[in-house]
Design a protein around this motif. Structure first.
Motif, mmCIF file in Angstrom:
data_model
loop_
_atom_site.group_PDB
_atom_site.id
_atom_site.type_symbol
_atom_site.label_atom_id
_atom_site.label_comp_id
_atom_site.label_asym_id
_atom_site.label_seq_id
_atom_site.Cartn_x
_atom_site.Cartn_y
_atom_site.Cartn_z
ATOM 1 N N CYS A 196 59.291 53.781 39.040
ATOM 2 C CA CYS A 196 60.072 52.702 39.641
ATOM 3 C C CYS A 196 59.603 52.314 41.036
ATOM 4 O O CYS A 196 59.723 51.154 41.424
ATOM 5 C CB CYS A 196 61.537 53.122 39.714
ATOM 6 N N ALA A 197 59.115 53.257 41.800
ATOM 7 C CA ALA A 197 58.792 52.974 43.203
ATOM 8 C C ALA A 197 57.735 51.895 43.355
ATOM 9 O O ALA A 197 57.781 51.118 44.304
ATOM 10 C CB ALA A 197 58.342 54.252 43.906
ATOM 11 N N CYS A 198 56.806 51.838 42.440
ATOM 12 C CA CYS A 198 55.769 50.803 42.536
ATOM 13 C C CYS A 198 55.406 50.308 41.142
ATOM 14 O O CYS A 198 54.252 50.166 40.789
ATOM 15 C CB CYS A 198 54.541 51.307 43.268
ATOM 16 N N GLY A 199 56.431 50.072 40.353
ATOM 17 C CA GLY A 199 56.214 49.618 38.982
ATOM 18 C C GLY A 199 55.328 48.376 38.941
ATOM 19 O O GLY A 199 55.580 47.400 39.637
ATOM 20 N N GLU A 200 54.290 48.458 38.164
ATOM 21 C CA GLU A 200 53.358 47.330 38.045
ATOM 22 C C GLU A 200 54.041 46.179 37.312
ATOM 23 O O GLU A 200 54.765 46.387 36.348
ATOM 24 C CB GLU A 200 52.090 47.787 37.332
ATOM 25 N N LYS A 235 52.624 43.550 35.684
ATOM 26 C CA LYS A 235 51.945 42.956 34.534
ATOM 27 C C LYS A 235 51.530 44.048 33.548
ATOM 28 O O LYS A 235 50.866 45.012 33.909
ATOM 29 C CB LYS A 235 50.714 42.189 34.994
ATOM 30 N N GLU A 236 51.893 43.867 32.280
ATOM 31 C CA GLU A 236 51.510 44.823 31.238
ATOM 32 C C GLU A 236 50.009 44.707 30.974
ATOM 33 O O GLU A 236 49.482 43.608 30.812
ATOM 34 C CB GLU A 236 52.278 44.541 29.949
ATOM 35 N N ARG A 237 49.342 45.860 30.928
ATOM 36 C CA ARG A 237 47.907 45.923 30.618
ATOM 37 C C ARG A 237 47.697 47.011 29.581
ATOM 38 O O ARG A 237 48.048 48.169 29.810
ATOM 39 C CB ARG A 237 47.091 46.246 31.876
ATOM 40 N N LEU A 238 47.120 46.665 28.437
ATOM 41 C CA LEU A 238 46.884 47.647 27.382
ATOM 42 C C LEU A 238 46.020 48.817 27.843
ATOM 43 O O LEU A 238 46.274 49.959 27.434
ATOM 44 C CB LEU A 238 46.296 46.976 26.150
ATOM 45 N N PRO A 239 45.006 48.582 28.697
ATOM 46 C CA PRO A 239 44.222 49.750 29.156
ATOM 47 C C PRO A 239 45.069 50.786 29.887
ATOM 48 O O PRO A 239 44.729 51.974 29.870
ATOM 49 C CB PRO A 239 43.184 49.133 30.095
ATOM 50 N N ASN A 240 46.180 50.385 30.500
ATOM 51 C CA ASN A 240 47.028 51.350 31.199
ATOM 52 C C ASN A 240 47.682 52.323 30.224
ATOM 53 O O ASN A 240 47.782 53.520 30.500
ATOM 54 C CB ASN A 240 48.099 50.637 32.014
ATOM 55 N N TYR A 241 48.131 51.828 29.069
ATOM 56 C CA TYR A 241 48.699 52.719 28.056
ATOM 57 C C TYR A 241 47.642 53.732 27.617
ATOM 58 O O TYR A 241 47.903 54.929 27.530
ATOM 59 C CB TYR A 241 49.135 51.933 26.815
ATOM 60 N N ARG A 242 46.449 53.223 27.320
ATOM 61 C CA ARG A 242 45.370 54.108 26.847
ATOM 62 C C ARG A 242 44.995 55.141 27.909
ATOM 63 O O ARG A 242 44.797 56.319 27.607
ATOM 64 C CB ARG A 242 44.159 53.272 26.457
ATOM 65 N N GLY A 243 44.882 54.689 29.153
ATOM 66 C CA GLY A 243 44.542 55.607 30.240
ATOM 67 C C GLY A 243 45.609 56.659 30.460
ATOM 68 O O GLY A 243 45.300 57.835 30.696
ATOM 69 N N ASP A 244 46.875 56.247 30.391
ATOM 70 C CA ASP A 244 47.971 57.208 30.550
ATOM 71 C C ASP A 244 47.889 58.305 29.505
ATOM 72 O O ASP A 244 47.959 59.499 29.824
ATOM 73 C CB ASP A 244 49.329 56.502 30.399
ATOM 74 N N ILE A 290 58.845 58.560 30.636
ATOM 75 C CA ILE A 290 58.343 57.199 30.788
ATOM 76 C C ILE A 290 59.502 56.342 31.258
ATOM 77 O O ILE A 290 60.467 56.108 30.528
ATOM 78 C CB ILE A 290 57.763 56.654 29.469
ATOM 79 N N ASP A 291 59.411 55.898 32.504
ATOM 80 C CA ASP A 291 60.474 55.102 33.101
ATOM 81 C C ASP A 291 60.387 53.656 32.646
ATOM 82 O O ASP A 291 59.366 53.230 32.110
ATOM 83 C CB ASP A 291 60.405 55.180 34.625
ATOM 84 N N GLY A 292 61.410 52.899 32.883
ATOM 85 C CA GLY A 292 61.466 51.512 32.446
ATOM 86 C C GLY A 292 61.292 50.509 33.558
ATOM 87 O O GLY A 292 61.602 49.337 33.378
ATOM 88 N N CYS A 293 60.812 50.954 34.709
ATOM 89 C CA CYS A 293 60.711 50.047 35.854
ATOM 90 C C CYS A 293 59.417 49.248 35.888
ATOM 91 O O CYS A 293 59.385 48.162 36.453
ATOM 92 C CB CYS A 293 60.813 50.839 37.150
ATOM 93 N N GLY A 294 58.377 49.775 35.327
ATOM 94 C CA GLY A 294 57.097 49.083 35.327
ATOM 95 C C GLY A 294 56.940 48.215 34.099
ATOM 96 O O GLY A 294 57.871 48.030 33.307
ATOM 97 N N ALA A 295 55.753 47.692 33.917
ATOM 98 C CA ALA A 295 55.484 46.756 32.825
ATOM 99 C C ALA A 295 55.154 47.451 31.500
ATOM 100 O O ALA A 295 55.146 46.805 30.464
ATOM 101 C CB ALA A 295 54.340 45.830 33.222
ATOM 102 N N ALA A 296 54.884 48.747 31.521
ATOM 103 C CA ALA A 296 54.503 49.476 30.303
ATOM 104 C C ALA A 296 55.759 49.884 29.541
ATOM 105 O O ALA A 296 56.234 51.015 29.657
ATOM 106 C CB ALA A 296 53.652 50.680 30.651
ATOM 107 N N THR A 297 56.307 48.967 28.754
ATOM 108 C CA THR A 297 57.564 49.235 28.057
ATOM 109 C C THR A 297 57.419 49.306 26.539
ATOM 110 O O THR A 297 58.416 49.413 25.842
ATOM 111 C CB THR A 297 58.608 48.152 28.411
ATOM 112 N N ASN A 298 56.204 49.269 26.045
ATOM 113 C CA ASN A 298 55.987 49.305 24.599
ATOM 114 C C ASN A 298 55.922 50.757 24.136
ATOM 115 O O ASN A 298 54.854 51.360 24.034
ATOM 116 C CB ASN A 298 54.702 48.558 24.238
ATOM 117 N N MET A 299 57.083 51.310 23.826
ATOM 118 C CA MET A 299 57.153 52.719 23.439
ATOM 119 C C MET A 299 56.471 52.972 22.098
ATOM 120 O O MET A 299 55.954 54.059 21.865
ATOM 121 C CB MET A 299 58.621 53.168 23.390
#
Length: 111
Positions: free
Chosen positions: A52-56, A58-67, A81-90
């Motif tokens: 949440c502190a610095c939630g990105e 814009k969703e980026r698919l490479p971020n899911y893969r990197g995580d 997995i918090d809901g504050c950033g753009a990576a919300t595709n569980m």
């Protein structure tokens, strides 16, 4: 400090351009060794993503893969997995985790 880098477009970011989580290596110089140390003490180790502190913004698919790649490489057992950033595709996170052939405990904090 929860954010590890500055986004060239302004604001803070949690991933590098390739999609890997940025880590403060002064505080955590060897994540794999840290996880191994916890395991040696009988502790399941977890990681925190999409904070949440610095939630990105814009969703980026490479971020899911990197995580998920780092989650597996470092040997973590669990992830929040918090809901504050753009990576919300569980579903996508779950598919990537299943492809590692490891079972993870997941705390889904999307509200």
């Amino acid at each position: 400090e929860n954010c590890s880098g500055t986004d060239p477009a302004g604001g803070m970011r949690q991933h590098d351009e390739a999609g890997f989580p940025l880590i403060n290596v002064e505080r955590f110089p060897d994540m794999k060794r840290l996880v191994a140390y916890g395991h040696s003490k009988g502790v399941k180790m977890g990681w925190y993503l999409n904070g949440c502190a610095c939630g990105e913004a814009k969703e980026r698919l490479p971020n899911y893969r990197g995580d998920v790649q780092r989650l597996a490489e470092f040997g973590f057992d669990a992830v929040k997995i918090d809901g504050c950033g753009a990576a919300t595709n569980m579903t996508f996170y779950a598919q990537l985790m299943a492809a590692t052939n490891k079972t993870y405990e997941i705390e889904n904090c999307h509200w």
